[in-house]
Write a protein that holds these residues in place. Structure first.
Motif, PDB file in Angstrom:
ATOM      1  N   SER A 251       0.830  -1.200   0.000  1.00 49.70           N
ATOM      2  CA  SER A 251       0.000   0.000   0.000  1.00 49.70           C
ATOM      3  C   SER A 251       0.863   1.246   0.000  1.00 49.70           C
ATOM      4  O   SER A 251       1.977   1.241   0.525  1.00 49.70           O
ATOM      5  N   VAL A 252       0.310   2.320  -0.563  1.00 52.53           N
ATOM      6  CA  VAL A 252       0.945   3.632  -0.501  1.00 52.53           C
ATOM      7  C   VAL A 252       0.029   4.527   0.308  1.00 52.53           C
ATOM      8  O   VAL A 252      -1.152   4.662  -0.003  1.00 52.53           O
ATOM      9  N   ARG A 253       0.572   5.112   1.376  1.00 56.25           N
ATOM     10  CA  ARG A 253      -0.173   6.056   2.203  1.00 56.25           C
ATOM     11  C   ARG A 253       0.695   7.273   2.422  1.00 56.25           C
ATOM     12  O   ARG A 253       1.834   7.145   2.874  1.00 56.25           O
ATOM     13  N   ASP A 254       0.154   8.424   2.102  1.00 59.82           N
ATOM     14  CA  ASP A 254       0.892   9.686   2.165  1.00 59.82           C
ATOM     15  C   ASP A 254       2.167   9.552   1.341  1.00 59.82           C
ATOM     16  O   ASP A 254       2.098   9.322   0.162  1.00 59.82           O
ATOM     17  N   ASP A 255       3.310   9.649   1.965  1.00 58.72           N
ATOM     18  CA  ASP A 255       4.598   9.515   1.262  1.00 58.72           C
ATOM     19  C   ASP A 255       5.312   8.238   1.666  1.00 58.72           C
ATOM     20  O   ASP A 255       6.536   8.159   1.591  1.00 58.72           O
ATOM     21  N   GLU A 256       4.565   7.245   2.140  1.00 55.53           N
ATOM     22  CA  GLU A 256       5.161   5.996   2.611  1.00 55.53           C
ATOM     23  C   GLU A 256       4.632   4.809   1.829  1.00 55.53           C
ATOM     24  O   GLU A 256       3.517   4.814   1.331  1.00 55.53           O
ATOM     25  N   ILE A 257       5.469   3.783   1.758  1.00 54.51           N
ATOM     26  CA  ILE A 257       5.049   2.510   1.180  1.00 54.51           C
ATOM     27  C   ILE A 257       5.028   1.502   2.329  1.00 54.51           C
ATOM     28  O   ILE A 257       5.935   1.473   3.159  1.00 54.51           O
TER      29      ILE A 257
END
Length: 109
Positions: free
Chosen positions: A51-57
């Motif tokens: 998943s990608v959330r905000d600027d994180e994987i």
């Protein structure tokens, strides 16, 4: 399109390339995840997703977060078979320890 933006998507260390790779691998279903530990590749998780959330994987498998990192800090490359991806990045879940994991996707016909 400038000449610099054209080449930045092919440069694995550029932010544009990393964001493109993150979008490409996001929402992939995971068959299993391996990590080389003491010279032996061990399976560390089965069944999950990326998943990608905000600027994180975030790599989630076996009911655990196996890797959480900033997209700007990761190095990712697809396997030649296109069956998975190799990610090397500092893991925010483990205090910034740099890890290399191999993620194999679920294959659908």
């Amino acid at each position: 399109m400038s000449i610099f933006s054209m080449f930045s998507k092919k440069n694995p260390s550029s932010l544009a390339y990393k964001r493109n790779m993150a979008q490409m691998i996001s929402n992939k279903r995971i068959k299993y995840v391996g990590e080389k530990i003491n010279g032996v590749e061990e399976v560390i998780g089965k069944g999950g997703s990326i998943s990608v959330r905000d600027d994180e994987i975030i790599v989630f498998a076996s009911a655990d977060v196996l890797l959480r990192t900033k997209i700007a800090d990761m190095n990712a490359s697809e396997l030649l078979s296109k069956d998975g991806v190799i990610i090397t990045a500092p893991d925010l879940e483990r205090g910034g320890e740099v890890r290399t994991i191999v993620i194999y996707y679920v294959y659908y016909r």
